[in-house]
Design a protein around this motif. Structure first.
Motif, PDB file in Angstrom:
ATOM      1  N   THR A 155       0.629  -1.268   0.148  1.00 24.82           N
ATOM      2  CA  THR A 155      -0.196  -0.047  -0.324  1.00 24.82           C
ATOM      3  C   THR A 155       0.556   1.205   0.015  1.00 24.82           C
ATOM      4  O   THR A 155       0.161   2.883  -0.638  1.00 24.82           O
ATOM      5  CB  THR A 155      -0.614   0.099   1.581  1.00 24.82           C
ATOM      6  OG1 THR A 155       0.447  -0.596   2.784  1.00 24.82           O
ATOM      7  CG2 THR A 155      -2.160  -0.907   0.955  1.00 24.82           C
ATOM      8  N   SER A 189      -5.101   1.256 -14.029  1.00 23.87           N
ATOM      9  CA  SER A 189      -5.029  -0.116 -14.934  1.00 23.87           C
ATOM     10  C   SER A 189      -4.237  -1.284 -15.536  1.00 23.87           C
ATOM     11  O   SER A 189      -2.584  -1.052 -14.913  1.00 23.87           O
ATOM     12  CB  SER A 189      -4.770   0.237 -16.251  1.00 23.87           C
ATOM     13  OG  SER A 189      -4.523   0.771 -16.936  1.00 23.87           O
ATOM     14  N   ILE A 190      -3.865  -2.282 -15.433  1.00 14.02           N
ATOM     15  CA  ILE A 190      -3.549  -3.537 -14.970  1.00 14.02           C
ATOM     16  C   ILE A 190      -3.840  -4.339 -16.188  1.00 14.02           C
ATOM     17  O   ILE A 190      -4.614  -5.008 -16.423  1.00 14.02           O
ATOM     18  CB  ILE A 190      -3.569  -4.805 -13.911  1.00 14.02           C
ATOM     19  CG1 ILE A 190      -3.697  -3.913 -13.342  1.00 14.02           C
ATOM     20  CG2 ILE A 190      -2.779  -5.824 -13.924  1.00 14.02           C
ATOM     21  CD1 ILE A 190      -4.171  -4.282 -11.670  1.00 14.02           C
ATOM     22  N   ALA A 213       2.076   0.388  -9.685  1.00 13.31           N
ATOM     23  CA  ALA A 213       2.247  -1.632  -9.679  1.00 13.31           C
ATOM     24  C   ALA A 213       3.065  -1.594 -10.689  1.00 13.31           C
ATOM     25  O   ALA A 213       3.828  -2.632 -10.078  1.00 13.31           O
ATOM     26  CB  ALA A 213       0.514  -1.904 -10.533  1.00 13.31           C
ATOM     27  N   SER A 241      -0.365  -3.696  -7.088  1.00 16.32           N
ATOM     28  CA  SER A 241      -1.268  -3.573  -8.210  1.00 16.32           C
ATOM     29  C   SER A 241      -2.568  -3.667  -7.871  1.00 16.32           C
ATOM     30  O   SER A 241      -3.696  -2.598  -8.288  1.00 16.32           O
ATOM     31  CB  SER A 241      -0.494  -4.629  -8.896  1.00 16.32           C
ATOM     32  OG  SER A 241       0.167  -5.223  -9.218  1.00 16.32           O
ATOM     33  N   LEU A 242      -3.489  -4.439  -6.753  1.00 14.96           N
ATOM     34  CA  LEU A 242      -4.755  -4.200  -6.649  1.00 14.96           C
ATOM     35  C   LEU A 242      -5.154  -3.235  -5.848  1.00 14.96           C
ATOM     36  O   LEU A 242      -6.301  -2.034  -6.541  1.00 14.96           O
ATOM     37  CB  LEU A 242      -4.978  -4.911  -5.293  1.00 14.96           C
ATOM     38  CG  LEU A 242      -4.834  -7.112  -6.190  1.00 14.96           C
ATOM     39  CD1 LEU A 242      -5.158  -7.683  -4.682  1.00 14.96           C
ATOM     40  CD2 LEU A 242      -6.027  -6.880  -6.654  1.00 14.96           C
ATOM     41  N   VAL A 243      -4.638  -2.292  -5.111  1.00 14.56           N
ATOM     42  CA  VAL A 243      -4.645  -1.176  -4.696  1.00 14.56           C
ATOM     43  C   VAL A 243      -4.765   0.081  -5.824  1.00 14.56           C
ATOM     44  O   VAL A 243      -5.085   0.767  -5.825  1.00 14.56           O
ATOM     45  CB  VAL A 243      -3.724  -0.873  -3.358  1.00 14.56           C
ATOM     46  CG1 VAL A 243      -3.513   1.139  -2.699  1.00 14.56           C
ATOM     47  CG2 VAL A 243      -3.976  -1.578  -2.145  1.00 14.56           C
ATOM     48  N   TRP A 281      -5.202   0.042  -9.099  1.00 13.56           N
ATOM     49  CA  TRP A 281      -6.287  -0.596  -9.369  1.00 13.56           C
ATOM     50  C   TRP A 281      -7.783  -0.365  -8.604  1.00 13.56           C
ATOM     51  O   TRP A 281      -8.738   0.252  -9.026  1.00 13.56           O
ATOM     52  CB  TRP A 281      -6.353  -2.045 -10.220  1.00 13.56           C
ATOM     53  CG  TRP A 281      -8.150  -2.098 -10.471  1.00 13.56           C
ATOM     54  CD1 TRP A 281      -8.735  -2.253 -11.685  1.00 13.56           C
ATOM     55  CD2 TRP A 281      -9.229  -3.098  -9.487  1.00 13.56           C
ATOM     56  NE1 TRP A 281      -9.309  -2.645 -12.142  1.00 13.56           N
ATOM     57  CE2 TRP A 281     -10.203  -3.824 -10.545  1.00 13.56           C
ATOM     58  CE3 TRP A 281      -8.901  -3.980  -8.387  1.00 13.56           C
ATOM     59  CZ2 TRP A 281     -11.049  -3.871 -10.461  1.00 13.56           C
ATOM     60  CZ3 TRP A 281     -10.061  -4.350  -8.087  1.00 13.56           C
ATOM     61  CH2 TRP A 281     -11.406  -4.754  -9.095  1.00 13.56           C
ATOM     62  N   ALA A 282      -7.949  -0.620  -7.071  1.00 12.89           N
ATOM     63  CA  ALA A 282      -9.324  -0.195  -6.581  1.00 12.89           C
ATOM     64  C   ALA A 282      -9.573   0.986  -5.725  1.00 12.89           C
ATOM     65  O   ALA A 282     -10.812   1.651  -6.497  1.00 12.89           O
ATOM     66  CB  ALA A 282      -8.830  -1.213  -5.824  1.00 12.89           C
ATOM     67  N   VAL A 317       1.504  -7.604  -5.516  1.00 14.73           N
ATOM     68  CA  VAL A 317       0.515  -8.189  -6.230  1.00 14.73           C
ATOM     69  C   VAL A 317      -0.548  -7.351  -5.570  1.00 14.73           C
ATOM     70  O   VAL A 317      -1.551  -6.872  -5.664  1.00 14.73           O
ATOM     71  CB  VAL A 317       0.053  -9.900  -5.164  1.00 14.73           C
ATOM     72  CG1 VAL A 317      -1.825 -10.041  -5.783  1.00 14.73           C
ATOM     73  CG2 VAL A 317       1.008 -10.420  -6.286  1.00 14.73           C
ATOM     74  N   VAL A 318       0.052  -6.681  -3.895  1.00 18.23           N
ATOM     75  CA  VAL A 318      -0.858  -4.936  -2.620  1.00 18.23           C
ATOM     76  C   VAL A 318      -1.297  -4.181  -3.620  1.00 18.23           C
ATOM     77  O   VAL A 318      -1.776  -3.621  -3.786  1.00 18.23           O
ATOM     78  CB  VAL A 318      -0.089  -5.829  -1.916  1.00 18.23           C
ATOM     79  CG1 VAL A 318      -0.878  -4.488  -0.677  1.00 18.23           C
ATOM     80  CG2 VAL A 318      -0.467  -6.629  -1.080  1.00 18.23           C
TER      81      VAL A 318
END
Length: 340
Positions: A19, A270-271, A95, A260-262, A264-265, A257-258
């Protein structure tokens, strides 16, 4: 219970560092990158000074090795690393930044071969290094030809490289300072270097208006200093003593991974398939570089090996010899991780 605590601490570390890339993205919206990196280190240094005072640790460098360690860690592993990281992320998404920095455990072995004579590089590691570099190229060119994406990836690769170089050089020094004291000195020196670079850089200006210090910017700075730096390093060194450096190095691949998700959300990043494919190549490269270590970690889980029940209460018979099992006593030198 101990294994569960270690797993929870590992997850917390991955979340804290993952994060952090999102927090950097938020702060870069209003602050120049080098100054932002320096301010993060200023706050973290104050927290570590407080920890030294509370714990009563020795903080004064007493030997030439202490001074050398401070210069190397402060100049390379903190100053140059964070400066290049924040500059690089000003060009790319959080990311991509996290993924490129996951190269650090891969570029370290070749540097160790060059600087530490006792180190040897095996053929799978050579292939792994090449595969990982291909992954970086895939990520770099996915944004277009020779645009800001390439510049950002190049800066981030430099951040991974200088951190790996600093970690190898510290292996050649014999210091007496504790890990916390060394980290405090390193952050103070690195922060001072970054303040000097920020002042000299023509594109860096100190925000003179209150509009630059938005609540989001202040929260991002506090989060980076308190959670990602102070809390992250504490969790890292606790896990280093409990599970060892080999298993802990996997946090470098949970963090992207974390991130990228943060991204994106919460940040609308974009991924792309190219980014995912490049990350996959980097992970494959890491696996090839650490093939022996991963095999040693995986075989007990899979139940592989000529073991049978021993008459000893906590022993195992291998090849007719009884070995008493217990907690490992060997530990790797506590070198600071490539924190974001």
């Amino acid at each position: 219970m101990t294994a569960q605590r270690d797993l929870l601490l590992f997850v917390a570390l991955a979340i804290g560092w993952g994060t952090a890339f999102g927090a950097i993205e938020v702060g870069l919206a209003t602050l120049p990158p080098i100054l932002f990196a320096a301010l993060r280190l200023d706050v973290a240094t104050l927290l570590f000074v407080g920890a030294i005072a509370v714990l009563g640790l020795e903080w004064r460098p007493r030997t030439r090795g202490d001074v050398t360690s401070i210069v190397v860690a402060g100049g390379l592993m903190v100053g140059a690393h964070y400066g290049l990281l924040f500059l690089g992320q000003s060009y790319v998404s959080s990311a991509v930044a996290a993924i490129v920095l996951s190269l650090t455990p891969i570029v370290t072995p070749p540097l160790a071969i060059a600087l530490l004579p006792q180190e040897r590089l095996r053929a799978p590691a050579v292939v792994g290094l090449f595969v990982a570099l291909v992954g970086v190229v895939v990520i770099a060119v996915s944004g277009g030809s020779l645009d800001g994406q390439v510049v950002g990836v190049a800066l981030l690769f430099g951040a991974a490289f200088v951190f790996a170089l600093g970690s190898v050089l510290t292996e050649r020094t014999q210091g007496t300072l504790s890990v916390i004291s060394l980290q405090t000195w390193a952050m103070a020196v690195g922060g001072g270097i970054l303040h000097g670079l920020s002042y000299a850089h023509p594109g860096e200006t100190v925000p003179a208006t209150a509009t630059a210090w938005t609540p989001a910017t202040i929260a991002a700075l506090a989060y980076l200093a308190v959670v990602a730096t102070a809390g992250g390093f504490l969790a890292y060194f606790v896990l280093l003593q409990r599970v060892g450096a080999s298993q802990l190095s996997l946090v470098n691949y949970a963090t992207p991974v974390v991130a990228s998700l943060v991204g994106w959300a919460l940040l609308g990043e974009s991924i792309t398939l190219a980014t995912i494919g490049g990350f996959g190549l980097i992970v494959l490269g890491f696996a090839l570089c650490q093939l022996t270590t991963l095999w040693r970690l995986a075989t007990p889980i899979a139940g592989y090996g000529p073991r049978r029940r021993s008459t000893a209460a906590n022993g195992v018979v291998v090849g007719g010899n009884v070995y008493v099992t217990g907690r490992e006593t060997g530990r790797s030198a506590p070198v600071a991780p490539a924190a974001d």
